[in-house]
Write an enzyme that holds these catalytic residues in place. Structure first.
Site, PDB file in Angstrom:
ATOM      1  CG  ASP A 245      15.044  54.041  41.533  1.00 55.30           C
ATOM      2  OD1 ASP A 245      14.461  54.505  42.536  1.00 55.30           O
ATOM      3  OD2 ASP A 245      14.518  53.214  40.759  1.00 55.30           O
TER       4      ASP A 245
ATOM      5  CG  PHE B 285      11.689  61.621  40.327  1.00 57.96           C
ATOM      6  CD1 PHE B 285      10.432  62.132  40.565  1.00 57.96           C
ATOM      7  CD2 PHE B 285      11.842  60.249  40.207  1.00 57.96           C
ATOM      8  CE1 PHE B 285       9.339  61.288  40.685  1.00 57.96           C
ATOM      9  CE2 PHE B 285      10.744  59.397  40.335  1.00 57.96           C
ATOM     10  CZ  PHE B 285       9.496  59.913  40.581  1.00 57.96           C
TER      11      PHE B 285
ATOM     12  CG  HIS C 135       0.997  54.955  36.931  1.00 64.59           C
ATOM     13  ND1 HIS C 135       0.319  53.759  36.912  1.00 64.59           N
ATOM     14  CD2 HIS C 135       2.196  54.696  37.527  1.00 64.59           C
ATOM     15  CE1 HIS C 135       1.067  52.820  37.459  1.00 64.59           C
ATOM     16  NE2 HIS C 135       2.192  53.356  37.843  1.00 64.59           N
TER      17      HIS C 135
END
Lengths: 336, 336
Positions: free
Chosen positions: A199, A227, A245
Site C-alpha cells: 500500500d 501500484f 472498481h
C-alpha cells in the site's frame, strides 16, 4: 386505474433516505457507543448525547423500529449487531465507513443527477481536491478509514481464507491492504503461508501495528509502493479487494497486466468486489456501488464476473472462475 | 468476536440513501415518463434523457435491481407500479411528492443531526423563508404539490370511503382538502352525501377543476379559510388528513376544539396520518415522518392512536376509535 398496484414500494424507496440518514446521525452522535456502556432511558440518553428534547424519543423509537436499537420497558439498548459493529470502543467497529458516508457521500450523492448528465465525479474533486490525498494527509482520518476498511472486510477475509486452495501456495500479498485484515485472517488460518501487504507508505505504521497485535510480524511484511508506478512483490498469490472498481477500463487492464507479470506460472490473482451478477439485474448493491464510483472517481466502475474473467483472459490468465463470498461480495480468481 | 452477527443489515440501511437517491434522480430525469411512451434500449434512453454514457447502463440496471424498471432483452420498460405512479402524463402520478423530496427534503435531511441537537427546523425557514408561503405563492409549484397530495391520498381515500359508516351522516367536509381526493372518492361511493373541502383561497381553482372533472360540482363545494383564524363549516363529519401532524401539541388541541365546536351532537371527526403504533416500535414510517416534521416545522410531530384519542376525549368527544387504512396510514375517529 390504479387497480391492484400500490405506491407503497415506490414511496418507501423514494423516502428511504429518511431511515438511512437517521442511522447515520445516530452513529455520528455516538448513540451506540453510549448504549454499549449501559442501557439508558430516553431522558438520560437525551442528556448524555446533548440532544434537544423535542424529537429525541421519536429518534430513539425510529431506531427501534428500524431494528437498530432494542427497548425493554423504558430502557434502550443496542441490538447484538449494533453492539458489535457500531460501538466505537470495539475493534469490530465499522462506523468509520458510515461516518465517512455521513460526512461526505450523503451530500455528494445529492448531485447524482448532475453526475449522470456529465459523467463527472461530485466529491472534493469538483473544487480541485482529491479524496485519497485528503484522506492520506490526515493521520486521524487515515486511521479511521483503515479501521473502517478492516471492519467491512472481515467477512470477505474469512470467506477467502476458507474457500481458496491456499494449501497449493507458499507466499501471498494483499495489494491495497489497508491495516491487513485479509493477510492476517489468511495467515491465521494457514500456518504454512508467508506474505504481507502492499500500500502507500503512509499505511505502513497502521499495517505493522495491526499485524503485531495479532502476533504475525514474523510472517507478514509491509511493502510500500504505488501500484501504477512501482513493481509488485513476486509472490504466488496476489489479492486485491475493492481496488479494481476504482479505475477505468484501461487502468483495470494495466493493473491486471502488472499482476500477471509479477506472478509465477501457476500463480493466482484473487480480485474481490461487490461483483455484479452477469445478467445485471440482481446485485443492486454492486450496481449502486458503481454509481458511487461515478460520484467518487473520474473513471471507476463496478463490473460483472464475466467482465472480469474476460479481462483476466486477455491479460494472459489461463484459468478463471467466480465464487461468491458473503453478501454482495464475490471473488474472481485467475490462474497464470 | 463478531460471532453470528453480520454488518450487512447495518451497511444496507446506512447506505440506503444510494438506492433512494437513484429513484429520486430517475423521477427528476423523467425516466418513467419516457418509458411510458415506449420501451427503449440503453442507447436510445441515454440519448433521450440527455445522460452521459459513462454510467447510464449502471443507472438503468440499478433501477431494474431495485424493482423500479423491467428489462426484456435489451429493452427497458416500466413495471406496472412505476407505469401507473411515475408517468407524469397520467393523473395517478405521485412523482410530484418525490420531486419535492428530491429538490428539498434530501438536502434538508442532511442537517438532521443539527435538528436533533437544536429542535429547530432545517428547511427554507433557516434562511427566513417559509415552505407553505413559497409553495402557495407559485401557481405551478402549488399545482404539482396538490396533484402529488391527490396521488398519495387515493389509497387512504378509498379506505375511508369503504370503512366509515357514512350511511349515518348527510354532510361532510375535508379540512386541508387540496384537490379534493377524499371528498370526491367519498361522494362517488355514497350518493346521499353532500359536502366539500376547506383550504386556503389559492386552492379553490384546483379543487373546483378536480371536482368538475369528476362531475360532482353539484354536491361538493369549496370553502376558503384558515383553520386557525376562521370558523369551520357546520357539517356532520369533518375529515383531516396529514394536518394534525404539522402542528405542536397546543395547536393540535386548538384544532380539535374547533372541530368539536363545529360538529352537531353525534357528529364525527376523522383524523388520518401515518399514525404511530401505541407501543412506538413498529411503524418506522410514522416515526420517521415525525422526524420529517422536525425538519419541516417549528413544533409538529406525529402521534400514536392513544395520543390522539386522549386529545379527542379532552376536547369533549365521547367515543373514539383507531382503524388501520392502508400501509402506514390509520384513521382516528371521534364522535361528539
Amino acid at each position: 386505474m390504479a387497480g391492484q398496484v400500490s405506491p407503497e414500494q415506490i414511496l418507501g424507496l423514494g423516502l428511504g433516505f429518511w431511515g438511512s440518514k437517521t442511522l447515520l446521525s445516530a452513529i455520528e452522535l455516538g448513540v451506540f457507543t453510549e448504549l454499549a456502556r449501559a442501557p439508558a432511558d430516553a431522558a438520560a440518553l437525551t442528556q448524555r448525547l446533548g440532544l434537544h428534547q423535542r424529537s429525541a424519543r421519536d429518534f430513539f423509537d425510529a431506531l427501534v423500529a428500524l431494528g437498530m436499537l432494542e427497548r425493554n420497558g423504558s430502557q434502550y439498548s443496542n441490538t447484538p449487531d449494533t453492539d458489535v459493529f457500531l460501538d466505537r470502543n470495539k475493534p469490530s467497529y465499522i462506523g468509520g465507513m458510515l461516518e465517512m458516508a455521513n460526512a461526505r457521500l450523503y451530500g455528494y450523492w445529492g448531485s447524482l443527477t448532475e453526475a449522470l448528465k456529465t459523467g463527472k465525479p461530485q466529491n472534493e474533486s469538483k473544487q480541485g481536491g482529491d479524496m485519497f490525498t485528503a484522506l492520506y494527509a490526515d493521520p486521524n482520518g487515515l486511521s479511521g478509514f483503515l479501521k473502517a476498511m478492516t471492519g467491512i472486510s472481515m467477512g470477505a477475509a474469512r470467506a477467502i481464507a476458507e474457500r481458496f486452495p491456499w494449501q497449493k501456495y507458499r507466499t501471498f500479498i494483499d495489494v491495497g491492504c489497508a491495516e491487513g485484515a485479509v493477510p492476517v485472517t489468511v495467515a491465521q488460518a494457514h500456518r504454512h503461508l508467508t506474505g504481507g501487504g502492499f500500500d502507500l507508505p503512509q499505511v505502513r505504521p497502521h499495517f505493522e501495528a495491526f499485524v503485531a497485535a495479532h502476533g504475525l510480524s514474523d510472517r507478514l511484511r509491509f511493502h510500500s509502493g504505488d501500484f501504477f508506478k512501482d513493481a509488485l512483490p513476486q509472490v504466488d498469490v496476489i489479492v486485491m479487494g475493492h481496488i479494481l472498481h476504482d479505475w477505468n477500463l484501461e487502468e483495470k487492464q494495466a493493473i491486471l497486466a502488472k499482476v500477471y507479470k509479477a506472478l509465477p506460472k501457476g500463480g493466482a490473482v484473487i480480485a474481490y468486489d461487490a461483483i455484479i451478477d452477469d445478467d445485471r439485474r440482481k446485485n443492486a448493491f454492486g450496481l449502486l456501488m458503481s454509481l458511487n464510483m461515478l460520484i467518487e472517481t473520474t473513471g471507476g466502475f463496478d463490473y460483472t464476473g464475466a467482465d472480469c474473467t474476460s479481462w483476466m483472459r486477455a491479460a494472459g490468465f489461463s484459468e478463471t472462475r467466480v465464487e461468491h463470498l458473503l453478501g454482495p461480495d464475490s471473488m474472481v480468481i485467475g490462474v497464470k
